[in-house]
Design an enzyme around this catalytic site. Structure first.
Site, mmCIF file in Angstrom:
data_model
loop_
_atom_site.group_PDB
_atom_site.id
_atom_site.type_symbol
_atom_site.label_atom_id
_atom_site.label_comp_id
_atom_site.label_asym_id
_atom_site.label_seq_id
_atom_site.Cartn_x
_atom_site.Cartn_y
_atom_site.Cartn_z
ATOM 1 N N GLU A 94 30.093 45.457 40.701
ATOM 2 C CA GLU A 94 30.693 46.207 39.153
ATOM 3 C C GLU A 94 31.604 45.217 38.724
ATOM 4 O O GLU A 94 32.710 44.537 39.772
ATOM 5 C CB GLU A 94 31.599 47.257 40.512
ATOM 6 C CG GLU A 94 32.086 48.201 39.375
ATOM 7 C CD GLU A 94 33.899 48.546 40.241
ATOM 8 O OE1 GLU A 94 33.175 49.153 40.714
ATOM 9 O OE2 GLU A 94 34.536 48.604 39.621
ATOM 10 N N LYS A 124 34.034 58.582 42.467
ATOM 11 C CA LYS A 124 34.567 57.312 43.526
ATOM 12 C C LYS A 124 36.314 58.167 43.495
ATOM 13 O O LYS A 124 36.464 58.775 42.719
ATOM 14 C CB LYS A 124 35.145 55.941 42.223
ATOM 15 C CG LYS A 124 35.742 54.805 42.574
ATOM 16 C CD LYS A 124 35.866 53.972 41.630
ATOM 17 C CE LYS A 124 37.046 53.053 41.936
ATOM 18 N NZ LYS A 124 36.933 52.161 40.866
HETATM 19 C C1 3PG Z 1 40.067 47.172 41.703
HETATM 20 O O1 3PG Z 1 39.568 48.575 40.622
HETATM 21 O O2 3PG Z 1 40.841 46.837 41.743
HETATM 22 C C2 3PG Z 1 39.734 48.195 43.222
HETATM 23 O O3 3PG Z 1 39.863 49.022 43.117
HETATM 24 C C3 3PG Z 1 39.557 46.786 44.046
HETATM 25 O O4 3PG Z 1 41.046 47.365 45.261
HETATM 26 P P1 3PG Z 1 41.119 46.594 45.877
HETATM 27 O O5 3PG Z 1 41.438 45.518 45.223
HETATM 28 O O6 3PG Z 1 42.316 47.108 46.771
HETATM 29 O O7 3PG Z 1 39.446 46.331 46.824
#
Ligand code: 3PG
Length: 201
Positions: A40, A128
């Site tokens: 992503e 999500k």
């Molecule tokens: C984000 O959008 O940065 C994601 O939610 C990733 O979160 P994380 O760094 O806690 O995995």
């Protein structure tokens, strides 16, 4: 394989922030070499669209989507560049409409019953749950699932190798999003990805 099956099979959707376009190829290759051909790529940096285009060209076997998409312009740009799915931190009606018109999976961030009802009204079956740990983590997800038994979730935010299995054990969760494997050099990304995949598979 169908897109949803790819997401479910891989169990993790890496959240990828690409600061320089030249980082895109080594980062995406590290994910593939670590056994996770999914990314992503977030619209938080100026080169996000170019990174999606480059990734789709260089790694046609990868499932590449766009993250942090908050408006129709970004959604169209991401899809034009080859994004196979669109993720947002929250629900945006204009993004839902673009994705519906163009037949692309939209995974908006929803953390309240009202947001989930809005997603359902647009025909969405998966959302999500972001930022997951700040909004109560698994406990909140289970409570929401009781009210919305057909809804599936992609929890993201605060997920790591310490808790990912606990999340994946809940059958309403199709996969977990996270960035914990994306820190460091490409070799480190590859090693962390391989470790994550060994854990979840
Ligand atoms: C984000 O959008 O940065 C994601 O939610 C990733 O979160 P994380 O760094 O806690 O995995």
């Amino acid at each position: 394989m169908q897109l949803l099956d790819q997401i479910k099979t891989n169990k993790i959707v890496p959240v990828v922030v690409i600061k320089e376009l030249s980082d895109a190829e080594p980062m995406l290759r590290a994910l593939c070499d670590g056994g996770l051909p999914v990314a992503e790529i977030t619209f938080r940096t100026a080169c996000a669209a170019d990174a999606i285009r480059l990734g789709c060209e260089k790694f046609p076997e990868m499932l590449i989507g766009a993250g942090t998409v908050i408006n129709a312009k970004q959604a169209n740009e991401a899809i034009d560049c080859g994004a196979k799915f669109i993720v947002g931190p929250g629900f945006a009606a204009e993004v839902a409409e673009v994705c519906r018109e163009r037949g692309v999976l939209y995974l908006p961030g929803c953390v309240t019953p009202t947001e989930i009802i809005t997603a359902i009204s647009y025909g969405l079956e998966i959302v999500k749950f972001f930022p997951c740990s700040n909004y109560g983590g698994l406990g909140t997800l289970k409570a929401l699932s009781a009210a919305f038994p057909t809804m599936k979730f992609l929890p993201t935010g605060g997920i790591s190798e310490e808790n990912v299995l606990e999340y994946l054990a809940f059958d309403k969760i199709i996969a977990c999003g996270g960035s914990w494997m994306m820190k460091g050099t490409p070799d480190e990304i590859k090693a962390k990805t391989a470790k994550a995949m060994a854990l979840v598979k």
